[in-house]
Motif scaffolding. Structure first.
Motif, PDB file in Angstrom:
ATOM      1  N   SER A   1       0.821  -1.208   0.000  1.00  0.00           N
ATOM      2  CA  SER A   1       0.000   0.000   0.000  1.00  0.00           C
ATOM      3  C   SER A   1       0.857   1.262   0.000  1.00  0.00           C
ATOM      4  O   SER A   1       2.028   1.242   0.378  1.00  0.00           O
ATOM      5  CB  SER A   1      -0.922   0.016   1.227  1.00  0.00           C
ATOM      6  OG  SER A   1      -0.148   0.044   2.411  1.00  0.00           O
TER       7      SER A   1
ATOM      8  N   GLY B   1       0.106   5.232   1.303  1.00  0.00           N
ATOM      9  CA  GLY B   1      -0.780   6.267   1.820  1.00  0.00           C
ATOM     10  C   GLY B   1      -0.563   7.592   1.132  1.00  0.00           C
ATOM     11  O   GLY B   1      -1.393   8.500   1.219  1.00  0.00           O
TER      12      GLY B   1
ATOM     13  N   LYS C   1     -14.720   9.399  10.063  1.00  0.00           N
ATOM     14  CA  LYS C   1     -13.897  10.491   9.553  1.00  0.00           C
ATOM     15  C   LYS C   1     -12.373  10.300   9.565  1.00  0.00           C
ATOM     16  O   LYS C   1     -11.654  11.150   9.057  1.00  0.00           O
ATOM     17  CB  LYS C   1     -14.226  11.804  10.295  1.00  0.00           C
ATOM     18  CG  LYS C   1     -15.676  12.248  10.100  1.00  0.00           C
ATOM     19  CD  LYS C   1     -15.942  13.602  10.721  1.00  0.00           C
ATOM     20  CE  LYS C   1     -17.398  14.016  10.574  1.00  0.00           C
ATOM     21  NZ  LYS C   1     -17.834  14.204   9.190  1.00  0.00           N
ATOM     22  N   ALA C   2     -11.847   9.239  10.123  1.00  0.00           N
ATOM     23  CA  ALA C   2     -10.396   9.095  10.185  1.00  0.00           C
ATOM     24  C   ALA C   2      -9.777   9.011   8.788  1.00  0.00           C
ATOM     25  O   ALA C   2      -8.746   9.631   8.523  1.00  0.00           O
ATOM     26  CB  ALA C   2     -10.017   7.867  11.009  1.00  0.00           C
ATOM     27  N   THR C   3     -10.398   8.249   7.906  1.00  0.00           N
ATOM     28  CA  THR C   3      -9.859   8.088   6.557  1.00  0.00           C
ATOM     29  C   THR C   3      -9.826   9.418   5.822  1.00  0.00           C
ATOM     30  O   THR C   3      -8.837   9.742   5.142  1.00  0.00           O
ATOM     31  CB  THR C   3     -10.699   7.068   5.767  1.00  0.00           C
ATOM     32  OG1 THR C   3     -10.680   5.815   6.459  1.00  0.00           O
ATOM     33  CG2 THR C   3     -10.154   6.876   4.366  1.00  0.00           C
ATOM     34  N   ALA C   4     -10.881  10.197   5.954  1.00  0.00           N
ATOM     35  CA  ALA C   4     -10.944  11.499   5.277  1.00  0.00           C
ATOM     36  C   ALA C   4      -9.872  12.446   5.809  1.00  0.00           C
ATOM     37  O   ALA C   4      -9.242  13.194   5.040  1.00  0.00           O
ATOM     38  CB  ALA C   4     -12.329  12.110   5.460  1.00  0.00           C
TER      39      ALA C   4
ATOM     40  N   ALA D   1      -6.972  11.601   7.235  1.00  0.00           N
ATOM     41  CA  ALA D   1      -5.655  11.130   6.784  1.00  0.00           C
ATOM     42  C   ALA D   1      -5.436  11.458   5.307  1.00  0.00           C
ATOM     43  O   ALA D   1      -4.330  11.847   4.903  1.00  0.00           O
ATOM     44  CB  ALA D   1      -5.521   9.632   7.019  1.00  0.00           C
ATOM     45  N   LYS D   2      -6.480  11.321   4.494  1.00  0.00           N
ATOM     46  CA  LYS D   2      -6.340  11.630   3.069  1.00  0.00           C
ATOM     47  C   LYS D   2      -6.061  13.117   2.859  1.00  0.00           C
ATOM     48  O   LYS D   2      -5.192  13.490   2.062  1.00  0.00           O
ATOM     49  CB  LYS D   2      -7.601  11.232   2.304  1.00  0.00           C
ATOM     50  CG  LYS D   2      -7.479  11.444   0.787  1.00  0.00           C
ATOM     51  CD  LYS D   2      -8.712  11.029   0.036  1.00  0.00           C
ATOM     52  CE  LYS D   2      -8.487  11.107  -1.476  1.00  0.00           C
ATOM     53  NZ  LYS D   2      -7.956  12.407  -1.938  1.00  0.00           N
TER      54      LYS D   2
ATOM     55  N   THR E   1      -3.491   6.098   9.853  1.00  0.00           N
ATOM     56  CA  THR E   1      -4.613   5.628  10.662  1.00  0.00           C
ATOM     57  C   THR E   1      -4.225   4.317  11.339  1.00  0.00           C
ATOM     58  O   THR E   1      -3.173   3.742  11.070  1.00  0.00           O
ATOM     59  CB  THR E   1      -5.876   5.420   9.811  1.00  0.00           C
ATOM     60  OG1 THR E   1      -5.574   4.463   8.785  1.00  0.00           O
ATOM     61  CG2 THR E   1      -6.326   6.725   9.185  1.00  0.00           C
TER      62      THR E   1
ATOM     63  N   GLY F   1     -10.296   0.994  11.776  1.00  0.00           N
ATOM     64  CA  GLY F   1      -9.679   2.032  10.952  1.00  0.00           C
ATOM     65  C   GLY F   1     -10.076   3.438  11.308  1.00  0.00           C
ATOM     66  O   GLY F   1      -9.930   4.358  10.493  1.00  0.00           O
ATOM     67  N   ASN F   2     -10.522   3.662  12.535  1.00  0.00           N
ATOM     68  CA  ASN F   2     -11.048   4.981  12.917  1.00  0.00           C
ATOM     69  C   ASN F   2     -10.170   5.705  13.917  1.00  0.00           C
ATOM     70  O   ASN F   2     -10.631   6.582  14.653  1.00  0.00           O
ATOM     71  CB  ASN F   2     -12.460   4.826  13.501  1.00  0.00           C
ATOM     72  CG  ASN F   2     -12.477   4.045  14.799  1.00  0.00           C
ATOM     73  OD1 ASN F   2     -11.772   3.049  14.943  1.00  0.00           O
ATOM     74  ND2 ASN F   2     -13.276   4.485  15.751  1.00  0.00           N
TER      75      ASN F   2
ATOM     76  N   ILE G   1      -6.596   7.953  14.416  1.00  0.00           N
ATOM     77  CA  ILE G   1      -5.445   8.682  13.868  1.00  0.00           C
ATOM     78  C   ILE G   1      -4.308   8.530  14.861  1.00  0.00           C
ATOM     79  O   ILE G   1      -4.460   8.843  16.043  1.00  0.00           O
ATOM     80  CB  ILE G   1      -5.758  10.181  13.671  1.00  0.00           C
ATOM     81  CG1 ILE G   1      -6.919  10.374  12.684  1.00  0.00           C
ATOM     82  CG2 ILE G   1      -4.514  10.931  13.204  1.00  0.00           C
ATOM     83  CD1 ILE G   1      -6.597  10.078  11.252  1.00  0.00           C
TER      84      ILE G   1
END
Length: 434
Positions: A23, A25, A378-381, A383-384, A395, A400-401, A403
């Protein structure tokens, strides 16, 4: 961030020639790095709050590490310790035996990766106890090899369709204070989990069958879950009473990250074996198992080790790292950094309803993001946004939530402020989303 044809071409080649199973990020391409800042090939600066997943506690390209590596490279690269010895392996083994907790004689084996260290700790425990079973914990993470996948909790992306896994691996309950049932006190919840842990050795596996219990002092990939001291001590005591080797997996928590040289020190526990890697060698592949001499010396010649295990270049880097941690007082810096991060995150908690829990030890800090029902949020958003706008951010967590913050401990105030400013905007953007 600025992206020219050079970066776009490399991204396309990455898609063509590198497996997607690895992966990314962030799709920038690093050119050089110092301290807590990476400069990409387009000249963009990236503040590093990831540090190669906790590998760079002394920062990128620390001058003392670079000097030690250069000096060693001029001498030789790798004669193979099992072919002909070199002094840096022996000196590092001596140093690790000195600085790790435990007022007993120790021995050391050096290896390549964290997962390899865990595998060897299990081998050593099995050889010593003449027992087979391995106990890990729910929400834990120990690696991507076949054995360590079996010890790891999160199915996707780490385990899905990669089985069958090694047998005789069992998962014991682990306290998650933020997720405890409503209406129960912290003390009652911890006592309940300890009782469940004891019952586990009745209902699931008998202690007479268990070689080792492997525990992260703080669960890393699981979401920086900090266990109560009472629980850790209960586990260690149970192991001692039942001829079970207690293994502390310090791969992500070690080398000053939590405000002490090793996190297990904060629980007043001396593990039988300890696995180390990541920040041990400032980015060079190196790991190790440190443990009680009577356990470590049971293995006979040829039963442990590997072709590249204990690279002399990495050993010299590690010796420099240990000096830097002491000379630059990085344990103290970790505590100061952690306090700053925690204070800043509590500011978010006052502004945003989706900030659930803020936790950690030292500079191993995390924030769990949830909705009103504690569901992931919201963690993914966030981090993005960060990774699109100059901040390397990771994350974590089973869902996966979470940070997590793993910036180099040598980060300057200027770098920290710049990174937090980007993080502020990431949280603001996430708050505006439906």
């Amino acid at each position: 961030m600025l992206q020219t044809n050079q970066t776009k071409e490399l991204v396309e080649k990455r898609k063509q020639y590198v497996v997607q199973g690895v992966s990314n990020g962030n799709l920038a391409v690093a050119k050089e790095a110092k301290g807590a800042t990476i400069v990409d090939i387009e000249g963009n600066d990236w503040i590093d709050f990831a540090a190669a997943i906790g590998t760079l506690n002394v920062g990128h390209s620390h001058p003392k590490v670079v000097s030690a590596v250069k000096d060693q490279v001029e001498k030789f690269l790798h004669p193979g310790f099992n072919v002909i010895m070199y002094d840096s392996y022996i000196r590092l083994a001596e140093k690790l035996a000195e600085i790790t907790p435990g007022s007993f004689e120790k021995q050391v084996v050096l290896l390549n990766s964290g997962a390899e260290a865990v595998e060897n700790a299990v081998k050593i425990a099995r050889k010593y106890t003449k027992k087979q079973a391995v106990v890990a914990f729910t929400n834990g993470y120990h690696g991507r090899t076949n054995l360590t996948m079996g010890m790891t909790s999160k199915v996707k992306p780490y385990k899905y369709e990669f089985g069958p896994f090694a047998p005789e691996i069992y998962k014991a309950p682990y306290p998650y204070m933020y997720r405890k049932p409503e209406g129960i006190t912290d003390e009652a919840y911890v006592d309940h989990i300890i009782e469940q842990f004891h019952d586990f050795f009745i209902s699931t596996i008998a202690p007479e069958m268990v070689a080792c219990v492997v525990m992260e002092p703080i669960q890393g990939e699981g979401g920086f879950i900090v266990p109560p001291k009472k629980f850790v001590q209960a586990v260690a005591n149970f192991c001692k009473e039942n001829n079970i080797v207690f293994v502390a997996d310090e791969i992500q928590t070690g080398f000053a990250r939590t405000g002490t040289l090793f996190a297990i020190e904060q629980f007043d526990v001396e593990p039988d074996l300890m696995t180390v890697s990541k920040s041990l060698a400032a980015g060079l592949p190196l790991s190790g198992v440190v443990g009680r001499k009577e356990m470590m010396e049971v293995s006979t010649a040829g039963e442990l080790g590997g072709t590249y295990a204990g690279s002399p270049v990495a050993c010299e880097a590690a010796l420099a790292v240990i000096d830097i941690i002491e000379d630059e007082k990085l344990c103290e810096k970790a505590q100061v950094l952690g306090d700053k991060l925690t204070k800043h995150l509590h500011g978010y908690a006052e502004k945003y309803a989706f900030v659930g829990d803020i936790r950690g030890l030292g500079a191993m800090v995390a924030v769990e993001l949830v909705d009103e029902h504690k569901a992931p949020n919201k963690a993914t958003a966030i981090a993005k946004y960060a990774n699109d706008n100059g901040l390397l951010l990771l994350t974590a967590g089973i869902k996966g939530n979470v940070i997590r913050f793993l910036s180099p401990l040598v980060i300057t105030d200027e770098e920290l402020e710049k990174g937090l400013a980007i993080l502020d905007r990431a949280f603001e953007a996430a708050a505006k989303e439906a």
